[in-house]
Scaffold this motif. Structure first.
Motif, mmCIF file in Angstrom:
data_model
loop_
_atom_site.group_PDB
_atom_site.id
_atom_site.type_symbol
_atom_site.label_atom_id
_atom_site.label_comp_id
_atom_site.label_asym_id
_atom_site.label_seq_id
_atom_site.Cartn_x
_atom_site.Cartn_y
_atom_site.Cartn_z
ATOM 1 N N PHE A 30 3.148 4.193 1.345
ATOM 2 C CA PHE A 30 3.504 3.363 0.186
ATOM 3 C C PHE A 30 2.933 3.950 -1.099
ATOM 4 C CE2 PHE A 30 1.912 0.145 -2.783
ATOM 5 C CZ PHE A 30 3.100 -0.442 -3.188
ATOM 6 N N ILE A 31 1.653 4.334 -1.082
ATOM 7 C CA ILE A 31 1.055 4.825 -2.326
ATOM 8 C C ILE A 31 1.613 6.183 -2.711
ATOM 9 C CG2 ILE A 31 -1.039 3.501 -1.950
ATOM 10 C CD1 ILE A 31 -2.481 6.029 -1.151
ATOM 11 N N ARG B 275 -5.471 7.147 -5.665
ATOM 12 C CA ARG B 275 -4.046 7.076 -5.349
ATOM 13 C C ARG B 275 -3.627 8.040 -4.240
ATOM 14 N NH1 ARG B 275 -4.602 6.649 -10.909
ATOM 15 N NH2 ARG B 275 -4.147 4.566 -11.687
ATOM 16 N N GLU B 276 -4.628 8.580 -3.544
ATOM 17 C CA GLU B 276 -4.343 9.413 -2.371
ATOM 18 C C GLU B 276 -5.220 9.033 -1.177
ATOM 19 O OE1 GLU B 276 -4.590 13.557 -3.189
ATOM 20 O OE2 GLU B 276 -3.236 13.478 -4.927
ATOM 21 N N GLU C 24 -1.533 0.829 10.402
ATOM 22 C CA GLU C 24 -1.507 0.046 9.161
ATOM 23 C C GLU C 24 -1.908 0.900 7.958
ATOM 24 O OE1 GLU C 24 -2.248 -2.691 12.623
ATOM 25 O OE2 GLU C 24 -2.983 -0.727 11.963
ATOM 26 N N ALA C 25 -2.865 1.783 8.159
ATOM 27 C CA ALA C 25 -3.312 2.665 7.067
ATOM 28 C C ALA C 25 -2.240 3.700 6.746
ATOM 29 C CB ALA C 25 -4.619 3.345 7.438
ATOM 30 N N ASN C 26 -1.553 4.193 7.758
ATOM 31 C CA ASN C 26 -0.492 5.175 7.519
ATOM 32 C C ASN C 26 0.654 4.569 6.730
ATOM 33 O OD1 ASN C 26 -1.905 7.168 8.925
ATOM 34 N ND2 ASN C 26 -0.994 6.596 10.893
ATOM 35 N N ALA D 272 -7.292 -1.088 1.993
ATOM 36 C CA ALA D 272 -6.689 -0.919 0.666
ATOM 37 C C ALA D 272 -6.713 0.544 0.263
ATOM 38 C CB ALA D 272 -7.424 -1.769 -0.369
ATOM 39 N N ALA D 273 -5.927 0.859 -0.762
ATOM 40 C CA ALA D 273 -5.920 2.201 -1.343
ATOM 41 C C ALA D 273 -6.867 2.233 -2.539
ATOM 42 C CB ALA D 273 -4.510 2.580 -1.776
ATOM 43 N N VAL D 274 -7.362 3.419 -2.834
ATOM 44 C CA VAL D 274 -8.273 3.603 -3.965
ATOM 45 C C VAL D 274 -7.459 3.894 -5.215
ATOM 46 C CG1 VAL D 274 -10.141 5.002 -4.916
ATOM 47 C CG2 VAL D 274 -10.108 4.432 -2.468
#
Length: 451
Positions: A250-251, A205-206, A243-245, A152-154
């Protein structure tokens, strides 16, 4: 002697762990961490000793640093017992560090094997072995108590909160809000020093994280699932996997959309189990508590027995009902009734619908809370009518409805949180408002000294 990268410390990869007190014999402390020297090989290390030695060892390096370990004792691990509380490793062995015979040295820049540095961004689990946030929410109680991995993103990182337990031990916690393409907000709680230190370095968000082996629990207060970092967890920051990239892209592309302000946060369903809100306050006590919690990011909740002293539902309709986007919750003010955020360069247009969005004043014998937000389903339940029913009323009917609530004592559940957009610096949201039982109200007029 071996050189490796510390990927965890008393927790899994990319983290250090807590010191723990043992009451067997004399007081002894233990410190554990996980090291890695190749993509496929990582091992747990544990050291026992007195408080000064263990604290010095714990403070000597951070997750992500390269260390040289001299003279460790190699011991076969007991899989069932040890991996219940420690990171699962591919090796059948573990390292034991002795205060008298072993040594841990942090590598200087010129000593570091540069091949080790890339391991910090390589998850210890298979890239596809994780749950999306939507998967977690959809599984609901089926995941309660389960240990899973999350990518997930922070979204945000809260300030560490210090506390003292009933047996006088000091502790701290930190709440991290996560999000991805499927869910806008999901809570993850960190309890140990190292994961909290790690989280403080994340840029909202980064940053993307891969958290392997977090525990999922149902939080009765929030009435939803949350993730908890435990002693098995290893967190990989900005993992180097496809998957993380994809998530990172997206974010970045949706950063402006993801900056949900307080207004949208209030609209997006934050389901709170009202039965867990038990502290009763007067207006005066609430104002004092708000002053004492100034500077914190965590909201607080309370019950107020008060009158609705201002309820302008017979005012301009735009001050009572707003159009909202079904996708992100933003207020849509454009004449086109199309959300500029969700529908920007997209053929998948989100529906816009009318929703109550008004400000009310709440008054008791000690004072008044001004501009409390009464919105959405809570407003419908309070007024006893849907938005469409309200819009079809005449002005006279709206005035009649208004006087059914003015100067009638109500039992009101409230949420308080900091907001740079609110004039007072504090956003107050009504979570429930119903006419109060007279006996219960008179019993609670003085509130509780919980301030």
């Amino acid at each position: 002697m071996a050189q490796a990268c510390a990927v965890s410390s008393n927790y899994k990869q990319l983290r250090k762990g807590n010191t723990e007190l043992s009451y067997i014999g004399s007081e002894r402390y233990t410190f554990s961490f996980t090291i890695r020297d190749s993509p496929a090989h990582f091992v747990n290390a544990t050291s026992w000793g007195n408080e000064d030695y263990i604290r010095s060892l714990s403070d000597s390096f951070r997750v992500g640093e390269c260390v040289i370990i001299e003279n460790p004792l190699i011991q076969r691990k007991e899989l069932e017992r040890e991996e219940k509380f420690s990171p699962a490793t591919p090796s059948n062995y573990k390292l034991l560090l002795s205060e008298n015979h072993s040594k841990v040295k942090v590598c200087s820049n010129y000593e570091v094997d540069t091949r080790l540095l890339s391991l910090v961004h390589l998850p210890v689990k298979e890239p596809g072995d994780y749950y999306s946030l939507a998967d977690i929410v959809a599984n609901g109680h089926n995941l309660d108590g389960r240990i899973i991995s999350v990518l997930a993103a922070v979204r945000s990182v809260g300030e560490p909160k210090h506390f003292t337990t009933s047996d006088q031990r000091q502790g701290q916690r930190c709440e991290v809000k996560l999000y991805d393409e499927t869910e806008s907000s999901f809570a993850m709680i960190c309890w140990d020093n190292e994961s909290i230190l790690l989280a403080q370095n994340w840029t909202p968000r980064e940053t993307v994280i891969f958290a392997s082996d977090v525990r999922i629990n149902f939080d009765k207060f929030r009435n939803c699932l949350i993730a908890t970092v435990i002693s098995k967890t290893i967190i990989t920051t900005n993992p180097d996997i496809p998957e993380a990239n994809i998530l990172l892209n997206f974010i970045r592309e949706n950063k402006e959309k993801s900056l949900l302000d307080d207004e949208v946060d209030s609209y997006l369903k934050e389901s709170i189990n009202l039965s867990t809100v038990v502290d009763v306050y007067t207006v005066e006590q609430l104002k004092l508590k708000a002053l004492k919690t100034e500077g914190t990011t965590d909201p607080f909740y309370g019950i107020l027995f008060a009158y609705i002293s201002t309820l302008n539902i017979d005012d301009e309709i735009t001050k009572v009902v707003q159009n909202r986007c079904s996708g992100c919750g933003y207020t849509v003010k454009e004449a086109s009734s199309i959300c500029p955020t969700c529908n920007n360069n997209s053929s998948d247009f989100k529906r816009v619908f009318p929703s109550f969005d008004m400000l009310v004043d709440l008054t008791d014998h000690t004072g008044t809370l001004h501009s409390c937000s009464l919105t959405g389903n809570v407003a419908e339940e309070t007024l006893g009518c849907s938005v469409n029913q309200f819009l079809s009323m005449t002005d006279e009917q709206k005035t009649t409805l208004k006087w059914q609530f003015l100067l009638e004592r109500s039992k009101i559940y409230l949420k308080f949180c900091l907001s740079h957009r609110a004039r007072s610096g504090l956003r107050i949201s009504v979570l429930s408002c119903k006419l109060a039982d007279s006996v219960e109200a008179s019993r609670n007029l003085s509130g509780k000294e919980k301030v």
